[in-house]
Design a protein around this motif. Structure first.
Motif, short mmCIF file in Angstrom:
data_model
loop_
_atom_site.label_atom_id
_atom_site.label_comp_id
_atom_site.label_asym_id
_atom_site.label_seq_id
_atom_site.Cartn_x
_atom_site.Cartn_y
_atom_site.Cartn_z
N ARG A 88 12.80 14.03 -28.41
CA ARG A 88 13.71 12.89 -28.53
C ARG A 88 13.39 11.99 -29.71
O ARG A 88 13.86 10.85 -29.77
CB ARG A 88 13.75 12.07 -27.23
N SER A 89 12.57 12.47 -30.65
CA SER A 89 12.38 11.73 -31.90
C SER A 89 13.37 12.26 -32.93
O SER A 89 13.96 13.33 -32.76
CB SER A 89 10.95 11.88 -32.41
N ALA A 90 13.55 11.50 -34.01
CA ALA A 90 14.50 11.88 -35.06
C ALA A 90 13.81 11.78 -36.41
O ALA A 90 12.91 10.96 -36.60
CB ALA A 90 15.72 10.97 -35.03
N PRO A 91 14.22 12.62 -37.37
CA PRO A 91 13.63 12.52 -38.72
C PRO A 91 13.79 11.12 -39.28
O PRO A 91 14.87 10.53 -39.25
CB PRO A 91 14.44 13.54 -39.52
N GLY A 92 12.68 10.55 -39.75
CA GLY A 92 12.71 9.21 -40.32
C GLY A 92 12.45 8.10 -39.33
O GLY A 92 12.37 6.93 -39.72
N PRO A 130 17.84 7.91 -40.11
CA PRO A 130 19.26 7.90 -40.47
C PRO A 130 20.13 8.81 -39.60
O PRO A 130 21.34 8.60 -39.52
CB PRO A 130 19.26 8.38 -41.93
N GLY A 131 19.52 9.79 -38.95
CA GLY A 131 20.33 10.71 -38.13
C GLY A 131 20.42 10.33 -36.67
O GLY A 131 21.10 11.02 -35.90
N ARG A 132 19.79 9.25 -36.26
CA ARG A 132 19.76 8.88 -34.84
C ARG A 132 21.08 8.22 -34.43
O ARG A 132 21.62 7.39 -35.16
CB ARG A 132 18.59 7.95 -34.55
N VAL A 133 21.58 8.62 -33.25
CA VAL A 133 22.79 8.02 -32.68
C VAL A 133 22.53 7.69 -31.22
O VAL A 133 21.51 8.11 -30.65
CB VAL A 133 24.01 8.97 -32.80
N THR A 134 23.44 6.97 -30.61
CA THR A 134 23.34 6.67 -29.18
C THR A 134 23.88 7.85 -28.39
O THR A 134 25.05 8.23 -28.59
CB THR A 134 24.14 5.41 -28.82
N HIS A 139 20.56 12.73 -29.16
CA HIS A 139 20.24 11.49 -29.88
C HIS A 139 20.40 11.65 -31.39
O HIS A 139 20.12 10.71 -32.15
CB HIS A 139 18.81 11.05 -29.57
N LEU A 140 20.84 12.83 -31.84
CA LEU A 140 21.04 13.08 -33.27
C LEU A 140 22.52 13.25 -33.57
O LEU A 140 23.29 13.76 -32.74
CB LEU A 140 20.30 14.34 -33.71
N SER A 141 22.92 12.87 -34.79
CA SER A 141 24.28 13.11 -35.24
C SER A 141 24.53 14.61 -35.35
O SER A 141 23.59 15.41 -35.38
CB SER A 141 24.52 12.45 -36.59
N SER A 142 25.79 15.00 -35.44
CA SER A 142 26.13 16.42 -35.57
C SER A 142 25.46 17.04 -36.78
O SER A 142 24.92 18.16 -36.71
CB SER A 142 27.65 16.59 -35.67
N GLU A 143 25.49 16.33 -37.91
CA GLU A 143 24.88 16.87 -39.13
C GLU A 143 23.38 17.02 -38.97
O GLU A 143 22.79 18.04 -39.38
CB GLU A 143 25.18 15.95 -40.32
N ALA A 144 22.74 16.03 -38.37
CA ALA A 144 21.29 16.11 -38.16
C ALA A 144 20.94 17.22 -37.19
O ALA A 144 19.94 17.93 -37.37
CB ALA A 144 20.77 14.77 -37.66
N GLN A 145 21.74 17.40 -36.15
CA GLN A 145 21.50 18.50 -35.21
C GLN A 145 21.56 19.85 -35.90
O GLN A 145 20.70 20.72 -35.70
CB GLN A 145 22.53 18.47 -34.09
N ARG A 146 22.58 20.05 -36.72
CA ARG A 146 22.72 21.34 -37.40
C ARG A 146 21.55 21.60 -38.34
O ARG A 146 21.07 22.73 -38.45
CB ARG A 146 24.06 21.40 -38.14
N ALA A 147 21.07 20.56 -38.99
CA ALA A 147 19.91 20.71 -39.87
C ALA A 147 18.68 21.11 -39.07
O ALA A 147 17.89 21.96 -39.51
CB ALA A 147 19.66 19.42 -40.65
N VAL A 148 18.51 20.52 -37.90
CA VAL A 148 17.37 20.86 -37.05
C VAL A 148 17.44 22.32 -36.62
O VAL A 148 16.45 23.06 -36.70
CB VAL A 148 17.32 19.94 -35.82
N ARG A 149 18.60 22.76 -36.16
CA ARG A 149 18.71 24.14 -35.67
C ARG A 149 18.50 25.14 -36.81
O ARG A 149 17.87 26.18 -36.63
CB ARG A 149 20.06 24.34 -34.98
N SER A 150 19.03 24.85 -37.98
CA SER A 150 18.80 25.72 -39.13
C SER A 150 17.31 25.77 -39.46
O SER A 150 16.75 26.85 -39.74
CB SER A 150 19.60 25.23 -40.33
#
Length: 392
Positions: free
Chosen positions: A14-18, A45-49, A67-78
């Motif tokens: 549940r942490s986010a980059p940055g 920057p990628g954290r959302v509610t 807890h991540l935006s769609s773009e941040a999620q896709r980056a994580v999975r890649s």
């Protein structure tokens, strides 16, 4: 993920980059540590509610990335795919491109709910022995949420020894509830539950799987439906994965192809339709029966067996496509594939770690030609990957 002063990596769900966070529950292991976020001091920057109230209030373990935006999620999975290939497989591969899903919510066609302490729902994150009461799951298809809401109001009609409740919607749009229970008592109120659901406007087939017994219909079906056979929980994206994987085989007309871990035969049908002869292997005999009923039969040999038991008896292939379970390949299978002169081999994987391990087991005879990731499981840390391997 962070690093301790002694160099050990700290894994932080549940942490986010940055993020700048305050950690609690730090658990140390010899080579790494695990922690939990107790407070976010500065959001990355990628954290959302998270839109689902269960995600934070109940520490739901079903999703990991809401807890991540769609773009941040896709980056994580890649990155999960690329990191596994580099760290576990020791391949010099960048993070692959990822094909995004058209649906990030209301896509799941199956919910598996646990029953513990009078509650029916999902497990809490990192606490497999604890279950919270589910109200609604926003990544599930609307039909399943309506079915769950109706079942929940009639939960007194479920068996006393309820262990698990599986809700599914099939390709034709029909809803199913599979009730799994322990203990020797029969489930005598299944028909009553089915009638109550019908009165509420919910049409569903009810199934009961007693401990150590066979699955049986208790309401709503006149003939058996293969509800227990594996199918992707995101069928539309599953179809896109399959189409891409078959395309990666190249021209197969007149060639002999192995379809390994063939499931209900969708890939075999695609291969035969392109003019290949096919040997398909699938361990679940129920899935093989569905494949046989769906055809074709000309040019196709279907084998119901564990692959490691029969792979040495298959005809030499011109190409191979395989889609193993999350546990990956048995060592005997990896060894046999490594001996082949076949090219290409296309590997479909739902687990980056076992994918990387298996590719390394194939040795130096094969090289990775292409890697493509697919977003089958938005809001989660799961990802599907297709790798094309060529002989050196």
């Amino acid at each position: 993920m962070g690093t301790l002063p002694d160099g050990r990596t700290v894994f932080v769900p549940r942490s986010a980059p940055g993020d700048l966070v305050e950690l609690g529950e730090l658990r140390l292991a010899r080579r790494f540590a695990r922690g939990r976020v107790t407070r976010v001091l500065e959001a990355g920057p990628g954290r959302v509610t998270p839109p689902c109230p269960h995600y934070q209030a109940d520490d739901c373990g079903s999703c990991q990335l809401q807890h991540l935006s769609s773009e941040a999620q896709r980056a994580v999975r890649s990155h999960l795919v690329g990191d596994a290939l580099r760290r576990i497989g020791h391949f010099d591969e960048a993070d692959p491109g990822l094909e995004s899903s058209d649906s990030e919510w209301e896509y799941r066609t199956k919910l598996t709910l646990a029953a513990r302490g009078g509650r029916i729902g999902y497990h809490r994150l990192g606490q497999p022995g604890k279950v919270f009461e589910l109200e609604r799951c926003p990544i599930a298809r609307p039909e399943l949420n309506r079915l769950w809401a109706a079942v929940r109001t009639q939960r007194r009609l479920l068996p006393r020894g309820l262990d698990q409740l599986v809700l599914r919607v099939d390709r034709e749009g029909a809803c199913h509830a599979i009730v799994r229970s322990s203990g020797g008592a029969a489930w005598t109120q299944g028909k009553q539950l089915g009638r109550k659901l019908a009165e509420a406007g919910i049409t569903a087939v009810l199934w009961w799987e007693p401990a150590g017994g066979a699955v049986r219909t208790v309401y709503g079906a006149r003939e058996a439906y293969p509800v227990m056979v594996f199918e992707q929980v995101h069928p539309a994206m599953g179809d896109r994965v399959r189409a891409h994987a078959v395309q990666q085989l190249g021209e197969i007309r007149g060639r002999h192809v192995w379809d390994l871990y063939a499931g209900i035969g969708e890939t075999t049908r695609a291969l035969a339709g392109l003019g290949a002869t096919v040997e398909s292997v699938e361990a679940d005999p129920r899935a093989v029966r569905i494949a046989e009923a769906g055809g074709p039969t000309t040019g196709v040999t279907r084998i119901a067996a564990h692959l490691e038991q029969v792979i040495g008896r298959l005809r030499p292939p011109d190409a191979v496509i395989l889609n193993p379970p999350r546990t990956g390949l048995a060592p005997e299978v990896a060894s046999r594939l490594a001996e082949l002169a076949t090219s290409p081999i296309v590997y479909i994987s739902c687990d980056p770690a076992t994918l990387a391990r298996d590719l390394s087991r194939l040795g130096d005879g094969y090289r990775i030609h292409s890697v493509r990731a697919f977003d089958l499981f938005p809001q989660t840390a799961h990802v599907e990957t297709v790798v094309r391997l060529l002989r050196r």
